[in-house]
Every structure is written in structure tokens, then in C-alpha cells.
Design a protein around this motif. Structure first.
Motif, mmCIF file in Angstrom:
data_model
loop_
_atom_site.group_PDB
_atom_site.id
_atom_site.type_symbol
_atom_site.label_atom_id
_atom_site.label_comp_id
_atom_site.label_asym_id
_atom_site.label_seq_id
_atom_site.Cartn_x
_atom_site.Cartn_y
_atom_site.Cartn_z
ATOM 1 N N GLY A 1 0.828 -1.191 0.000
ATOM 2 C CA GLY A 1 0.000 0.000 0.000
ATOM 3 C C GLY A 1 0.867 1.248 0.000
ATOM 4 O O GLY A 1 2.036 1.223 0.396
ATOM 5 N N TRP A 2 0.264 2.344 -0.443
ATOM 6 C CA TRP A 2 0.977 3.628 -0.510
ATOM 7 C C TRP A 2 0.053 4.713 0.043
ATOM 8 O O TRP A 2 -1.131 4.757 -0.310
ATOM 9 N N ALA A 3 0.574 5.552 0.927
ATOM 10 C CA ALA A 3 -0.184 6.660 1.498
ATOM 11 C C ALA A 3 0.371 7.965 0.951
ATOM 12 O O ALA A 3 1.587 8.171 0.925
ATOM 13 N N GLN A 4 -0.507 8.838 0.516
ATOM 14 C CA GLN A 4 -0.036 10.098 -0.064
ATOM 15 C C GLN A 4 -1.061 11.206 0.171
ATOM 16 O O GLN A 4 -2.227 10.955 0.503
ATOM 17 N N GLU B 1 -4.946 5.932 10.182
ATOM 18 C CA GLU B 1 -5.548 4.650 10.534
ATOM 19 C C GLU B 1 -6.572 4.216 9.486
ATOM 20 O O GLU B 1 -6.714 3.025 9.194
ATOM 21 N N ALA B 2 -7.299 5.183 8.914
ATOM 22 C CA ALA B 2 -8.254 4.837 7.858
ATOM 23 C C ALA B 2 -7.527 4.257 6.647
ATOM 24 O O ALA B 2 -7.989 3.284 6.035
ATOM 25 N N ILE B 3 -6.375 4.838 6.295
ATOM 26 C CA ILE B 3 -5.591 4.328 5.163
ATOM 27 C C ILE B 3 -5.028 2.950 5.495
ATOM 28 O O ILE B 3 -5.067 2.031 4.664
ATOM 29 N N PHE B 4 -4.481 2.783 6.713
ATOM 30 C CA PHE B 4 -3.952 1.471 7.098
ATOM 31 C C PHE B 4 -5.045 0.408 7.019
ATOM 32 O O PHE B 4 -4.818 -0.692 6.510
ATOM 33 N N ASP B 5 -6.226 0.724 7.533
ATOM 34 C CA ASP B 5 -7.335 -0.239 7.506
ATOM 35 C C ASP B 5 -7.717 -0.582 6.070
ATOM 36 O O ASP B 5 -7.937 -1.756 5.734
ATOM 37 N N ALA C 1 -2.794 -5.647 1.767
ATOM 38 C CA ALA C 1 -1.459 -5.097 1.986
ATOM 39 C C ALA C 1 -0.886 -5.554 3.320
ATOM 40 O O ALA C 1 -1.592 -5.601 4.335
ATOM 41 N N THR C 2 0.394 -5.881 3.311
ATOM 42 C CA THR C 2 1.116 -6.180 4.550
ATOM 43 C C THR C 2 2.023 -5.030 4.951
ATOM 44 O O THR C 2 2.571 -5.029 6.057
ATOM 45 N N VAL C 3 2.184 -4.054 4.063
ATOM 46 C CA VAL C 3 3.019 -2.890 4.348
ATOM 47 C C VAL C 3 2.401 -1.676 3.666
ATOM 48 O O VAL C 3 1.758 -1.796 2.612
ATOM 49 N N CYS C 4 2.557 -0.523 4.287
ATOM 50 C CA CYS C 4 2.121 0.744 3.685
ATOM 51 C C CYS C 4 3.282 1.721 3.791
ATOM 52 O O CYS C 4 3.886 1.862 4.862
ATOM 53 N N ARG C 5 3.586 2.388 2.700
ATOM 54 C CA ARG C 5 4.715 3.325 2.684
ATOM 55 C C ARG C 5 4.240 4.731 2.309
ATOM 56 O O ARG C 5 3.165 4.902 1.741
ATOM 57 N N ASN C 6 5.100 5.707 2.618
ATOM 58 C CA ASN C 6 4.858 7.065 2.146
ATOM 59 C C ASN C 6 6.188 7.762 1.902
ATOM 60 O O ASN C 6 7.266 7.218 2.209
ATOM 61 N N ASP D 1 14.892 13.184 -0.249
ATOM 62 C CA ASP D 1 13.551 12.882 0.252
ATOM 63 C C ASP D 1 13.613 11.576 1.032
ATOM 64 O O ASP D 1 14.477 10.726 0.784
ATOM 65 N N PHE D 2 12.674 11.415 1.971
ATOM 66 C CA PHE D 2 12.676 10.259 2.854
ATOM 67 C C PHE D 2 11.498 9.340 2.565
ATOM 68 O O PHE D 2 10.381 9.800 2.310
ATOM 69 N N LEU D 3 11.751 8.026 2.625
ATOM 70 C CA LEU D 3 10.729 7.002 2.492
ATOM 71 C C LEU D 3 10.512 6.365 3.854
ATOM 72 O O LEU D 3 11.468 6.039 4.562
ATOM 73 N N LEU D 4 9.237 6.211 4.214
ATOM 74 C CA LEU D 4 8.878 5.587 5.488
ATOM 75 C C LEU D 4 7.875 4.476 5.234
ATOM 76 O O LEU D 4 7.217 4.461 4.192
ATOM 77 N N GLU D 5 7.775 3.537 6.180
ATOM 78 C CA GLU D 5 6.850 2.431 5.987
ATOM 79 C C GLU D 5 6.265 1.962 7.317
ATOM 80 O O GLU D 5 6.877 2.128 8.382
ATOM 81 N N ALA D 6 5.067 1.411 7.225
ATOM 82 C CA ALA D 6 4.385 0.853 8.383
ATOM 83 C C ALA D 6 4.088 -0.614 8.122
ATOM 84 O O ALA D 6 3.536 -0.956 7.073
ATOM 85 N N ASP D 7 4.465 -1.469 9.054
ATOM 86 C CA ASP D 7 4.160 -2.896 8.993
ATOM 87 C C ASP D 7 2.714 -3.077 9.407
ATOM 88 O O ASP D 7 2.320 -2.761 10.543
ATOM 89 N N LEU D 8 1.879 -3.575 8.496
ATOM 90 C CA LEU D 8 0.449 -3.713 8.774
ATOM 91 C C LEU D 8 0.077 -5.072 9.343
ATOM 92 O O LEU D 8 -1.071 -5.273 9.744
ATOM 93 N N THR D 9 1.027 -5.994 9.418
ATOM 94 C CA THR D 9 0.667 -7.371 9.790
ATOM 95 C C THR D 9 0.320 -7.498 11.268
ATOM 96 O O THR D 9 -0.430 -8.401 11.642
ATOM 97 N N GLY D 10 0.833 -6.604 12.097
ATOM 98 C CA GLY D 10 0.558 -6.723 13.523
ATOM 99 C C GLY D 10 -0.432 -5.705 14.041
ATOM 100 O O GLY D 10 -0.642 -5.593 15.251
#
Length: 293
Positions: free
Chosen positions: A69-72, A91-95, A102-107, A283-292
Motif C-alpha cells: 500500500g501507498w499513502a499520499q 488509521e483509515a488508510i492502514f485499515d 497489503a502487509t506494508v504501507c509506505r509514504n 527525500d525520505f521514504l517511510l513504511e508501516a508494517d500492517l501485519t501486527g
């Protein structure tokens, strides 16, 4: 406040608080220009935060692959800043991303955007990688000293063993979503070779540099050619790669280029050494692990 899907009717309210997002930076926010296209995207969901009288924020989630997934476009109305509204949108985007597999979401966050970096960390994103734009000017006379082939398998092998792969954690520009990054695969390079172009640069000793074109587009009344990553073993290979990209961009009628490279001392200084041009800031890339979650 209620998080809900955005509609075309929300345009005026969104434009009102995004038209001057960064008043101290050159150029305006892109969201008003692409808002209606966002609403029509079947692979994405745009959310707004509605308090019943006004909109407090906006953000979009996009699926880049079956598991990524990608958040922007996370923006908070200045009238609501400091009230802790951004986690509701994240949280709405993660959900939404998790519901779509998706198991990961980045921005991606500009390095100069301290508020955006802090907001991303506070809402569950962790550091992933950093990059910079290399900016070689198009040149129809540029000549590569090494052989250049549209060979996705050779390019994949070159990238897979490169320090660019390690520095970027395998993340390169997506072929469909502008400014988004996803895990580079052999299949994506084959698609790039068929739809755009892949550059495998080498000689009798093997493939020593690679890149691939992602798209051409319009920005500030200029046409640009964009390249999804550049990886190279040495400056001789980089010179040939840059020459191939210069000629390719010129053949497309582009006025400018942007090439995604790792933000490391070697890669940025190599680009400066061969006079390829580099952007001022990383520029910086960040990510969230959605599996947990």
C-alpha cells in the motif's frame, strides 16, 4: 469527527485548505490539480475528515501491488492543526490497505518538511530509505561509451547485486503511481521494457549500470522524462548510463529529466563528479508494517 470517502462535491473545501500548503516554498500543492482524478481511481481510496461543518484533512491510500500500500497527500486544514487529527486519517488508510491485502504501507516525505516527518512517525511510519533526484539535461548528441541494451534480465541482475539495491531496500519508482515507490521485481522490469524502456549498460565484463523509464509528464509547463532508479558499479558506467538517459529524454522531446538515486555519499558525489546534475535536497521514504496492527 468522521472519516469518510471523499466525493467530487468536496473539491471546493479541499482546494481551500490545500492551495497554499507550503507558503514558504516555490510552487503550490498538487492536490487541487489532480483531485478529481483521485476520486476516479479504482485502485485507490481518498479519505476526508469531516466535522460536520468543514473538512479537517485529506489523505489517499493506493494499492501498488497485491501486498504493498501507498499513502499520499496527507494534508491537515490549518484551522485544525495541533488537534491530533492526522492519526484518524492514517488509521483509515492502514485499515483500507490491509482490507485490500497489503502487509506494508509506505509514504514519502520531503526532507525539509519537519512537520510531515514528525506526523508520519507519530502515526506509525518507521524510517525505510532516502533518495535524491539526479537531473541530467536531455541531449540528442550524447554518446554512451559502453553498450546499452533494453534487457530487463540483465538490468535486474545488475540491480540485484548493486549497493543501490541495499541502500534503497529494493524500493524504486512505481510504473503507475507518480512519486510512489514499490519493491522492484524482475516482472516489473519486463513490463518497463515492453511499455517504456530499460537500460542495461555494460561491456565484455558484464552489466555495470542499469535504469528504466517510468513515464513522461508535464511539470511547470515543461515535459520531463522520469527514470525509476539508477544503479552503477563505477563512474565510467555511470557516464554511459547518463549519456543514454540524456539521449532517450531528448528523443522523447523532454525538456528535463529526473532520475531516482540513493542518498549516499558515493551515489550523490558520483552524480556530481560526472556532472549529471543533482537536486538540492533528499527525500525520505517511510513504511508501516500492517501485519501486527
Amino acid at each position: 469527527m468522521k472519516v469518510r470517502p471523499a466525493t467530487h462535491d468536496d473539491y471546493d473545501a479541499v482546494a481551500a485548505f490545500t492551495e497554499n500548503t507550503w507558503p514558504d516554498r516555490d510552487g503550490g500543492d498538487y492536490i487541487p490539480r489532480i483531485y478529481h482524478d483521485w476520486i476516479e481511481n479504482d485502485d485507490a481510496e481518498t479519505f476526508v475528515l469531516d466535522d460536520g461543518e468543514d473538512l479537517a484533512g485529506i489523505a489517499q491510500g493506493v494499492m501498488l501491488s497485491p501486498h504493498e500500500g501507498w499513502a499520499q497527500g496527507m494534508r491537515v486544514n490549518p484551522d485544525y492543526r495541533g488537534e491530533g487529527v492526522s492519526p484518524l486519517l492514517s488509521e483509515a488508510i492502514f485499515d483500507w490497505c490491509r482490507e485490500h491485502g497489503a502487509t506494508v504501507c509506505r509514504n514519502m516525505v520531503f526532507s525539509w518538511n519537519g512537520a510531515g516527518l514528525g506526523q508520519s512517525r507519530a502515526t506509525g511510519f518507521d524510517p525505510a530509505a532516502e533518495f535524491r533526484w539526479m537531473l541530467p539535461d536531455p541531449d540528442p548528441t550524447a554518446e554512451a561509451g559502453l553498450d546499452v541494451r533494453n534487457d530487463p534480465d540483465a538490468a535486474w541482475s545488475c540491480f540485484h547485486r548493486s549497493d543501490a539495491n541495499a541502500a534503497l531496500r529494493g524500493l524504486t519508482l512505481d510504473l503507475d503511481e507518480s512519486y510512489a515507490v514499490a519493491e522492484l521485481t524482475r516482472e516489473r522490469l519486463h513490463r518497463a521494457a515492453a511499455e517504456q524502456r530499460v537500460f542495461a549498460v555494460g561491456d565484455g565484463d558484464g552489466t555495470r549500470a542499469m535504469s528504466y523509464r517510468t513515464r513522461t509528464g508535464e511539470r511547470d509547463e515543461e515535459t520531463y522524462a522520469e527514470y525509476g532508479v539508477a544503479a552503477w558499479a563505477d563512474t565510467e558506467a555511470l557516464r554511459s548510463l547518463v549519456a543514454a538517459l540524456r539521449r532517450d529524454a531528448a528523443d522523447l522531446g523532454a525538456d528535463a529529466t529526473r532520475v531516482y538515486i540513493p542518498e549516499t555519499a558515493r551515489h550523490v558525489s558520483d552524480a556530481a563528479y560526472v556532472r549529471a546534475g543533482i537536486y538540492d535536497d533528499p527525500d525520505f521514504l517511510l513504511e508501516a508494517d500492517l501485519t501486527g496492527r
